[in-house]
Scaffold this active site. Structure first.
Site, PDB file in Angstrom:
ATOM      1  N   GLY A   1      22.431 -21.548 -18.191  1.00 42.78           N
ATOM      2  CA  GLY A   1      23.028 -22.401 -19.212  1.00 42.78           C
ATOM      3  C   GLY A   1      22.814 -23.879 -18.984  1.00 42.78           C
ATOM      4  O   GLY A   1      21.716 -24.338 -18.700  1.00 42.78           O
ATOM      5  N   SER A   2      23.897 -24.642 -19.045  1.00 47.00           N
ATOM      6  CA  SER A   2      23.829 -26.093 -19.203  1.00 47.00           C
ATOM      7  C   SER A   2      23.321 -26.836 -17.979  1.00 47.00           C
ATOM      8  O   SER A   2      23.657 -26.511 -16.836  1.00 47.00           O
ATOM      9  CB  SER A   2      25.221 -26.619 -19.560  1.00 47.00           C
ATOM     10  OG  SER A   2      25.215 -28.024 -19.629  1.00 47.00           O
ATOM     11  N   CYS A   3      22.555 -27.909 -18.249  1.00 46.83           N
ATOM     12  CA  CYS A   3      22.106 -28.825 -17.206  1.00 46.83           C
ATOM     13  C   CYS A   3      23.264 -29.622 -16.618  1.00 46.83           C
ATOM     14  O   CYS A   3      23.125 -30.234 -15.549  1.00 46.83           O
ATOM     15  CB  CYS A   3      21.072 -29.801 -17.779  1.00 46.83           C
ATOM     16  SG  CYS A   3      19.592 -29.011 -18.429  1.00 46.83           S
TER      17      CYS A   3
END
Length: 588
Positions: free
Chosen positions: A64-66
């Site tokens: 998922g998210s950075c």
């Protein structure tokens, strides 16, 4: 004696021990872990409700998210971090959060990689000790008075196998200032972890670290500003955590609005452009095919690699600005031809008469199948997905996958043939999917059981001009239900385009509201009304994250269904025709 012991590759060195918290599913720390308590808030994850603070957390990898690196930094600095991270596969996002804590704040935690087979052996263990690059597991916590060795600084940047230019060495020596020096140390350390033999020049950067996760994210940025940081390449900024021009009018608490806005200002003080969009591929500055860039924000990375044909790794928050300050990036992963080849082939049996909900649903499902593997999706050639379809697919794919890109045969630029996408190698896995296989993911995204509706949330990722046009056509001559809010998030650039084209006027006449600069994954109350119960979205990404981020159940469907529900004030829980099983008409 331990029940199980294995050598490990230290990604970030250190000793620790604690109760084991194990999962065989990757976890996005942003949107998946509360940065102030350490609770797992991803309501789709097997660890949902568990607290990671002080425990040895074992995961296959992140996903998922950075922004996971920023959340980990918050946890380390506020005392709610795990004692150690044990991973099956290296994870740059989580490693980077620990490295920044160590490099800037003299805090940290060990991060180790032990490989797939050894990781599986942890499944039934209860306690783990990490010491000297060794991971030992116990069924019962040992009572031997063990204490970790005093923490030592990690290997010094510049002393590894990375080939450096004279300019690189000058940056490391501090010739160009403290900010560039520390940034270069972090860049080289990450290059060593990635096994990159050299660094490359990059043409532009997109910064995800401007999302406010808590005091640590602002403290990091202000430290760089105090050290005289200045970007060396054209740099855009992701959506921030508030509408910078209107957060007070929208009722945002100043305790959150002020630091969130100040974080955007700090990055602009380093020379970044005021773009504030999670869809930088919609800007005029979007990179060309083959251009080497450094982008963070998971959906943007996936779109840049897959649809634009630009070249970027999935860069963690903080590493993005470090590279922007130096203009240099590790030559690894998707910067190389070999790092862009598919390993998973997905054969899709295309349903008849699909609508726009098909693409985020398919992306969400394939992302969960792919893990870290780049997929080649076959079977969509006659569907001719639009850029908006690919945007929705990619955002949902990036939510459940750790892979930096995808290929779609006959659609994306590096998949003109199966052989091109696979690099003339046979796939490591082949999966076949039909509409019936997507039902479980549909039900996963549709977490709301009640037909009630208070809010329709659109624009995650940010709405494009063409999406505004499509929505305006659906809303023209209609009026939303007075008890339902319909809110669209988009970048300032797209909002200006939609205003000039007349779409904003049509949508505001319908009763829609626009919010710029921020995006749904950063929005909470009061923009999400405190009294609101279920909400509805056409975003696979937001349907996944919303239950944990704002505590609301979600109805997920295509754009036309969202508009109908906004007008009716309720959601008719009926599967789309292309997903309806032959013997279960109308089931959810």
């Amino acid at each position: 004696m331990p029940d199980f012991s294995t050598p490990a590759r230290p990604l970030v060195a250190g000793d620790a021990q604690g109760e084991l918290l194990y999962a065989d599913v990757g976890l996005s720390f942003w949107g998946g872990v509360d940065p102030f308590s350490g609770e797992v808030i991803d309501r789709h994850h097997p660890l949902s409700g568990q607290v990671i603070a002080g425990r040895v957390l074992a995961l296959p990898s992140g996903r998922g998210s950075c922004t996971g690196s920023s959340v980990l930094l918050e946890l380390i600095l506020n005392g709610h971090a795990p004692a150690a991270l044990v991973l099956a596969q290296p994870d740059e996002i989580l490693s980077l959060g620990a490295l920044v804590a160590q490099a800037l704040f003299k805090r940290g935690l060990p991060v180790l990689c032990i490989g797939e087979q050894a990781f599986a052996n942890l499944h039934d263990q209860r306690f783990v000790r990490v010491e000297g690059g060794q991971v030992a597991a116990y069924a019962v916590a040992p009572d031997d008075g063990w204490q970790p060795a005093p923490a030592e600084a990690d290997a010094q940047a510049g002393h590894g196998p990375v080939k450096l230019s004279e300019h690189d060495r000058a940056l490391l020596a501090g010739t160009h200032g403290k900010a560039a020096q520390v940034a270069m140390q972090i860049v080289v350390r990450m290059a060593e972890l990635q096994g990159a033999g050299e660094l490359i020049d990059i043409g532009q950067a997109h910064i995800d670290g401007c999302i406010y996760t808590g005091p640590a994210s602002l403290r990091f940025a202000r430290q760089l500003v105090d050290w005289g940081a200045a970007v060396r390449v054209p740099t855009t900024l992701n959506a921030i955590s508030v509408d910078q021009r209107r957060w007070r009018a929208l009722g945002v608490d100043p305790a959150f609005g002020e630091p969130a806005s100040a974080l955007g200002d700090a990055y602009m003080a380093m020379g970044a452009q005021l773009s504030f969009t999670c869809a930088p591929y919609l800007l005029d500055s979007a990179p060309a095919a083959g251009e080497q860039v450094v982008w963070a924000e998971s959906n943007a990375v996936v779109f840049a690699n897959s649809v634009l044909g630009a070249r970027t790794q999935k860069y963690p928050d903080f590493l993005d600005i470090c590279i922007a300050l130096t203009g240099r990036a590790p030559l690894s992963g998707c910067h190389l031809d070999a790092g862009r080849q598919a390993g998973l082939r997905v054969e899709v049996r295309l349903p008849e008469a699909i609508d726009d909900a098909f693409y985020p649903l398919l992306g969400y499902h394939i992302g969960a199948l792919a893990g870290r593997q780049i997929p080649l999706v076959c079977g969509l050639e006659r569907a001719a997905p639009s850029r908006d379809d690919l945007k929705a697919f990619g955002a949902a794919f990036a939510t459940t996958s750790a892979a930096p890109m995808f290929h779609i045969l006959g659609v994306t630029p590096e998949a003109a043939s199966v052989e091109q996408a696979l690099g003339d190698e046979p796939p490591q896995r082949v999966v076949r999917l039909g509409a019936e296989d997507l039902l479980a993911s549909w039900r996963e995204l549709n977490s709301a059981a009640s037909p009630e509706l208070d809010l329709v949330a659109l624009g995650n990722p940010h709405f494009s001009l063409s999406e505004c046009a499509a929505l305006a056509r659906l809303c023209a001559g209609r009026r939303k239900h007075p008890q339902v809010a319909l809110v669209i998030t988009c970048g300032r650039h797209a909002h200006q385009q939609a205003t000039a084209a007349g779409h904003v006027a049509v949508l505001e006449a319908f009763g829609a509201q626009f919010v710029t600069d921020t995006c749904w994954c950063m929005v909470g109350e009061p923009l999400v009304p405190p009294s609101a119960k279920p909400l509805m979205t056409n975003s696979g990404k937001y349907a996944h994250y919303a239950p944990g981020l704002v505590g609301r159940r979600v109805h997920f469907a295509g754009l036309a269904a969202c508009v109908d529900a906004a007008c009716n004030g309720r959601v008719d829980a009926v599967l789309p025709a292309w997903l309806t099983p032959p013997i279960r008409q109308g089931a959810r």
